[in-house]
Design a protein around this motif. Structure first.
Motif, PDB file in Angstrom:
ATOM      1  N   VAL A  63       0.838  -1.205   0.000  1.00  0.00           N
ATOM      2  CA  VAL A  63       0.000   0.000   0.000  1.00  0.00           C
ATOM      3  C   VAL A  63       0.871   1.252   0.000  1.00  0.00           C
ATOM      4  CG1 VAL A  63      -1.780   1.278   1.256  1.00  0.00           C
ATOM      5  CG2 VAL A  63      -1.832  -1.221   1.230  1.00  0.00           C
ATOM      6  N   ALA A  64       0.643   2.118  -0.975  1.00  0.00           N
ATOM      7  CA  ALA A  64       1.347   3.406  -1.021  1.00  0.00           C
ATOM      8  C   ALA A  64       0.609   4.401  -0.130  1.00  0.00           C
ATOM      9  CB  ALA A  64       1.398   3.922  -2.450  1.00  0.00           C
ATOM     10  N   GLN A  65       1.343   5.190   0.588  1.00  0.00           N
ATOM     11  CA  GLN A  65       0.717   6.166   1.485  1.00  0.00           C
ATOM     12  C   GLN A  65       0.176   7.368   0.706  1.00  0.00           C
ATOM     13  OE1 GLN A  65       0.319   6.008   5.190  1.00  0.00           O
ATOM     14  NE2 GLN A  65       0.305   4.005   4.200  1.00  0.00           N
ATOM     15  N   ILE A  66      -0.964   7.858   1.157  1.00  0.00           N
ATOM     16  CA  ILE A  66      -1.560   9.041   0.542  1.00  0.00           C
ATOM     17  C   ILE A  66      -0.648  10.239   0.774  1.00  0.00           C
ATOM     18  CG2 ILE A  66      -3.500  10.648   0.653  1.00  0.00           C
ATOM     19  CD1 ILE A  66      -5.231   8.262   1.593  1.00  0.00           C
ATOM     20  N   SER A  67      -0.271  10.906  -0.305  1.00  0.00           N
ATOM     21  CA  SER A  67       0.603  12.068  -0.167  1.00  0.00           C
ATOM     22  C   SER A  67      -0.161  13.380  -0.288  1.00  0.00           C
ATOM     23  CB  SER A  67       1.712  12.023  -1.236  1.00  0.00           C
ATOM     24  OG  SER A  67       1.144  11.965  -2.535  1.00  0.00           O
ATOM     25  N   ASN A  68      -1.344  13.310  -0.932  1.00  0.00           N
ATOM     26  CA  ASN A  68      -2.152  14.519  -1.139  1.00  0.00           C
ATOM     27  C   ASN A  68      -3.591  14.228  -0.716  1.00  0.00           C
ATOM     28  OD1 ASN A  68      -3.588  16.745  -2.039  1.00  0.00           O
ATOM     29  ND2 ASN A  68      -2.609  16.808  -4.054  1.00  0.00           N
ATOM     30  N   PRO A  69      -4.109  14.920   0.299  1.00  0.00           N
ATOM     31  CA  PRO A  69      -5.480  14.647   0.768  1.00  0.00           C
ATOM     32  C   PRO A  69      -6.543  14.887  -0.294  1.00  0.00           C
ATOM     33  CG  PRO A  69      -4.610  16.656   1.774  1.00  0.00           C
ATOM     34  CD  PRO A  69      -3.466  16.003   1.080  1.00  0.00           C
ATOM     35  N   ASN A  70      -6.225  15.657  -1.328  1.00  0.00           N
ATOM     36  CA  ASN A  70      -7.198  15.917  -2.394  1.00  0.00           C
ATOM     37  C   ASN A  70      -7.553  14.652  -3.179  1.00  0.00           C
ATOM     38  OD1 ASN A  70      -7.363  18.636  -1.800  1.00  0.00           O
ATOM     39  ND2 ASN A  70      -5.720  19.198  -3.209  1.00  0.00           N
ATOM     40  N   ILE A  71      -6.751  13.592  -2.981  1.00  0.00           N
ATOM     41  CA  ILE A  71      -7.029  12.357  -3.711  1.00  0.00           C
ATOM     42  C   ILE A  71      -8.379  11.766  -3.313  1.00  0.00           C
ATOM     43  CG2 ILE A  71      -5.994  10.662  -2.115  1.00  0.00           C
ATOM     44  CD1 ILE A  71      -4.687   9.440  -4.715  1.00  0.00           C
ATOM     45  N   TRP A  72      -8.868  12.136  -2.121  1.00  0.00           N
ATOM     46  CA  TRP A  72     -10.170  11.632  -1.667  1.00  0.00           C
ATOM     47  C   TRP A  72     -11.320  12.089  -2.564  1.00  0.00           C
ATOM     48  CZ3 TRP A  72     -10.855   7.741   1.508  1.00  0.00           C
ATOM     49  CH2 TRP A  72      -9.858   7.424   2.444  1.00  0.00           C
ATOM     50  N   GLU A  73     -11.151  13.182  -3.308  1.00  0.00           N
ATOM     51  CA  GLU A  73     -12.235  13.662  -4.170  1.00  0.00           C
ATOM     52  C   GLU A  73     -12.011  13.337  -5.644  1.00  0.00           C
ATOM     53  OE1 GLU A  73     -12.558  17.810  -3.449  1.00  0.00           O
ATOM     54  OE2 GLU A  73     -10.658  18.321  -4.408  1.00  0.00           O
ATOM     55  N   GLU A  74     -10.983  12.545  -5.941  1.00  0.00           N
ATOM     56  CA  GLU A  74     -10.639  12.237  -7.329  1.00  0.00           C
ATOM     57  C   GLU A  74     -11.358  10.987  -7.820  1.00  0.00           C
ATOM     58  OE1 GLU A  74      -6.614  11.108  -9.873  1.00  0.00           O
ATOM     59  OE2 GLU A  74      -6.414  12.120  -7.941  1.00  0.00           O
ATOM     60  N   GLU A  75     -11.899  11.062  -9.030  1.00  0.00           N
ATOM     61  CA  GLU A  75     -12.447   9.875  -9.692  1.00  0.00           C
ATOM     62  C   GLU A  75     -11.340   9.253 -10.528  1.00  0.00           C
ATOM     63  OE1 GLU A  75     -16.274   8.629 -12.481  1.00  0.00           O
ATOM     64  OE2 GLU A  75     -15.298  10.553 -12.845  1.00  0.00           O
ATOM     65  N   PHE A  76     -11.129   7.934 -10.397  1.00  0.00           N
ATOM     66  CA  PHE A  76      -9.963   7.314 -11.017  1.00  0.00           C
ATOM     67  C   PHE A  76     -10.220   6.762 -12.416  1.00  0.00           C
ATOM     68  CE2 PHE A  76      -8.735   6.358  -6.399  1.00  0.00           C
ATOM     69  CZ  PHE A  76      -8.026   7.549  -6.303  1.00  0.00           C
ATOM     70  N   LEU A  77     -11.337   6.031 -12.617  1.00  0.00           N
ATOM     71  CA  LEU A  77     -11.572   5.339 -13.890  1.00  0.00           C
ATOM     72  C   LEU A  77     -10.339   4.519 -14.269  1.00  0.00           C
ATOM     73  CD1 LEU A  77     -13.332   8.261 -15.813  1.00  0.00           C
ATOM     74  CD2 LEU A  77     -14.435   6.306 -14.714  1.00  0.00           C
ATOM     75  N   ASP A  78      -9.814   3.802 -13.291  1.00  0.00           N
ATOM     76  CA  ASP A  78      -8.570   3.057 -13.476  1.00  0.00           C
ATOM     77  C   ASP A  78      -8.482   1.983 -12.388  1.00  0.00           C
ATOM     78  OD1 ASP A  78      -6.119   2.278 -14.427  1.00  0.00           O
ATOM     79  OD2 ASP A  78      -5.168   4.244 -14.221  1.00  0.00           O
ATOM     80  N   TYR A  79      -7.497   1.114 -12.517  1.00  0.00           N
ATOM     81  CA  TYR A  79      -7.248   0.090 -11.502  1.00  0.00           C
ATOM     82  C   TYR A  79      -6.504   0.728 -10.332  1.00  0.00           C
ATOM     83  CZ  TYR A  79      -8.801  -3.494 -14.758  1.00  0.00           C
ATOM     84  OH  TYR A  79      -9.572  -4.263 -15.598  1.00  0.00           O
ATOM     85  N   LYS A  80      -7.247   1.496  -9.572  1.00  0.00           N
ATOM     86  CA  LYS A  80      -6.670   2.285  -8.486  1.00  0.00           C
ATOM     87  C   LYS A  80      -7.742   2.483  -7.418  1.00  0.00           C
ATOM     88  CE  LYS A  80      -4.240   6.750  -8.016  1.00  0.00           C
ATOM     89  NZ  LYS A  80      -3.791   7.934  -8.796  1.00  0.00           N
ATOM     90  N   ILE A  81      -7.349   2.407  -6.134  1.00  0.00           N
ATOM     91  CA  ILE A  81      -8.315   2.524  -5.047  1.00  0.00           C
ATOM     92  C   ILE A  81      -7.641   3.150  -3.832  1.00  0.00           C
ATOM     93  CG2 ILE A  81      -7.886   0.273  -3.944  1.00  0.00           C
ATOM     94  CD1 ILE A  81     -10.999  -0.042  -3.844  1.00  0.00           C
ATOM     95  N   VAL A  82      -8.421   3.853  -3.024  1.00  0.00           N
ATOM     96  CA  VAL A  82      -7.920   4.426  -1.760  1.00  0.00           C
ATOM     97  C   VAL A  82      -8.687   3.770  -0.606  1.00  0.00           C
ATOM     98  CG1 VAL A  82      -7.781   6.500  -0.332  1.00  0.00           C
ATOM     99  CG2 VAL A  82      -7.263   6.637  -2.772  1.00  0.00           C
ATOM    100  N   ILE A  83      -7.931   3.331   0.409  1.00  0.00           N
ATOM    101  CA  ILE A  83      -8.527   2.695   1.586  1.00  0.00           C
ATOM    102  C   ILE A  83      -8.131   3.478   2.829  1.00  0.00           C
ATOM    103  CG2 ILE A  83      -8.707   0.566   2.949  1.00  0.00           C
ATOM    104  CD1 ILE A  83      -7.785  -0.966   0.450  1.00  0.00           C
ATOM    105  N   GLY A  84      -9.099   3.717   3.700  1.00  0.00           N
ATOM    106  CA  GLY A  84      -8.805   4.443   4.928  1.00  0.00           C
ATOM    107  C   GLY A  84      -9.627   3.923   6.093  1.00  0.00           C
ATOM    108  N   GLU A  85      -9.201   4.272   7.282  1.00  0.00           N
ATOM    109  CA  GLU A  85      -9.925   3.898   8.496  1.00  0.00           C
ATOM    110  C   GLU A  85     -10.818   5.054   8.915  1.00  0.00           C
ATOM    111  OE1 GLU A  85      -8.088   1.516  11.933  1.00  0.00           O
ATOM    112  OE2 GLU A  85      -8.116   3.574  12.708  1.00  0.00           O
ATOM    113  N   ILE A  86     -11.991   4.724   9.467  1.00  0.00           N
ATOM    114  CA  ILE A  86     -12.930   5.751   9.900  1.00  0.00           C
ATOM    115  C   ILE A  86     -13.412   5.418  11.306  1.00  0.00           C
ATOM    116  CG2 ILE A  86     -15.097   4.743   9.050  1.00  0.00           C
ATOM    117  CD1 ILE A  86     -14.020   8.348   8.318  1.00  0.00           C
TER     118      ILE A  86
END
Length: 398
Positions: free
Chosen positions: A282-305
């Protein structure tokens, strides 16, 4: 074009178009090969949307046949009222008039969207992307043949072969009447249309869909849900891009490990917050703006809530207002989540991949609206109409 065609005429054109597509499927596929060979980009989602194969042809035919079998959406009575003075008041559905559809890469839109717009009594202006030009022209040629064979003017379905500057000029100063514009594509296209359009626009916006794995989730169900949402069709706006895992999920570490392994088996790039920092995959999130990005790719963000309210808050802040899902055995928590999340479609223990007009019982869709006016979510045949008041009197004055 003022007079709406009779429903029998509209249905006859749709049935003829279905037959012509079946008859000329090889011609459409050959035209599409030309587009695919000319496409030099490396956008996987764009290429997937651009490609036409036998399966997509079959879907085009089925969508037209289903449209032809559906009830007429025009002239449906929505309200009636008898005035104190005896006037009879009715409100009925009515066609918009002329609908402009601006879209990228998807030749099937030239069939499905045009079919829905035509069935609902509208003239259609189609503005496809340059990457799918040959496919679109081949399909529009068949539309014109279907119209001609039924002695109906080809003006009802028109293709605008415009470049960007010509499109901007048309949006700002249309050379013919346009009553409604529906852009289907990325955020840049939508922003471009909204900036320059001089008539109402229905926005078919970004996905960026979330799955929240609640602390009372069935972990196997959650795993299947996320994998389906992410990998079934990466080019779809209903695909999953973000996963929020409740910090109090039992055996959370085992679930996360299984999720990572399974995603990696599908070659999905995984990014995570600090809670996943110990996993090398797992690569660490470097930019918090990634949470609002649509990927349309083999890419996913996972976080704890922390909990459900925080999950709702994060989804409402970052999602595209398209689709969101909660995985839980707790019915009350699910209902609270679904009522609170500000998305067009909300799911409990089901995949966001079902946000689709056909899957949700509309028999197809023109677009998936992330606006709240005048229709939210999939826009089907019955939504591509406005309304009109009919008042019958016998001399009443006010």
């Amino acid at each position: 074009m003022n007079t709406v065609l009779d429903i029998s005429e509209r249905n006859a054109v749709l049935k003829k178009m279905a037959a012509l597509i079946a008859e000329h499927k090889d011609t459409i596929i050959e035209a599409n090969k030309s587009d695919l060979n000319s496409y030099s980009g490396d956008d996987l989602a764009m290429r997937d949307r651009l490609k036409v194969d036998g399966s997509k042809i079959d879907t085009m035919i089925v969508s037209l046949e289903q449209l032809a079998s559906q009830e007429d959406p025009v002239g449906v009575e929505r309200f009636r009222f008898t005035h104190d003075n005896g006037m009879q008041v009715y409100n009925k559905t009515a066609s918009f008039g002329t609908v402009l559809i601006i879209y990228e890469s998807r030749p099937d839109v030239t069939v499905e969207a045009a079919g829905i717009a035509f069935k609902s009594g509208n003239k259609i202006l189609l503005k496809g992307g340059k990457e799918s030009l040959q496919s679109n022209l081949a399909i529009v040629k068949l539309w014109h043949q279907a119209l001609k064979d039924n002695n109906i003017s080809s003006d009802w379905i028109e293709y605008l072969n415009y470049n960007r500057n010509e499109t901007q000029s048309f949006l700002e100063k249309p050379t013919q009447n346009v009553d409604l514009i529906i852009p289907r594509g990325g955020e840049k296209l939508i922003a471009f249309v909204k900036k320059h359009a001089t008539c109402p626009v229905i926005v078919s916006g970004r996905g960026n869909n979330f799955v929240y794995v609640h602390k009372e989730a069935d972990r196997a169900l959650a795993l299947d849900n996320i994998i389906n949402g992410k990998t079934d069709k990466i080019s779809a706006c209903n695909a999953v891009d973000k996963v929020l895992i409740d910090k109090n999920l039992p055996n959370k570490e085992d679930f996360v490990k299984n999720l990572i392994i399974t995603l990696k088996n599908f070659n999905v790039e995984i990014l995570g917050d600090a809670s996943l920092s110990k996993y090398d995959e797992v690569a660490q999130i470097s930019n918090p703006n990634i949470w609002e990005e649509e990927f349309l790719d083999y890419k996913i963000v996972i976080g704890e809530i922390e909990n459900a309210p925080e999950a709702v808050s994060k989804i409402n802040k970052f999602s595209g207002g398209h689709s969101a899902a909660i995985i839980t055995r707790n019915q009350k928590e699910a209902e609270s989540f679904m009522a609170s999340v500000d998305c067009a479609a909300v799911y409990h223990n089901a995949s966001t991949r079902f946000t689709d007009g056909f899957q949700l019982g509309l028999g197809g869709e023109l677009a998936i609206s992330t606006d709240k006016l005048h229709q939210r979510g999939p826009i089907g045949l019955q939504h591509l109409v406005t309304n009109k008041w009919y008042i019958h009197g016998d001399g009443q004055i006010r």
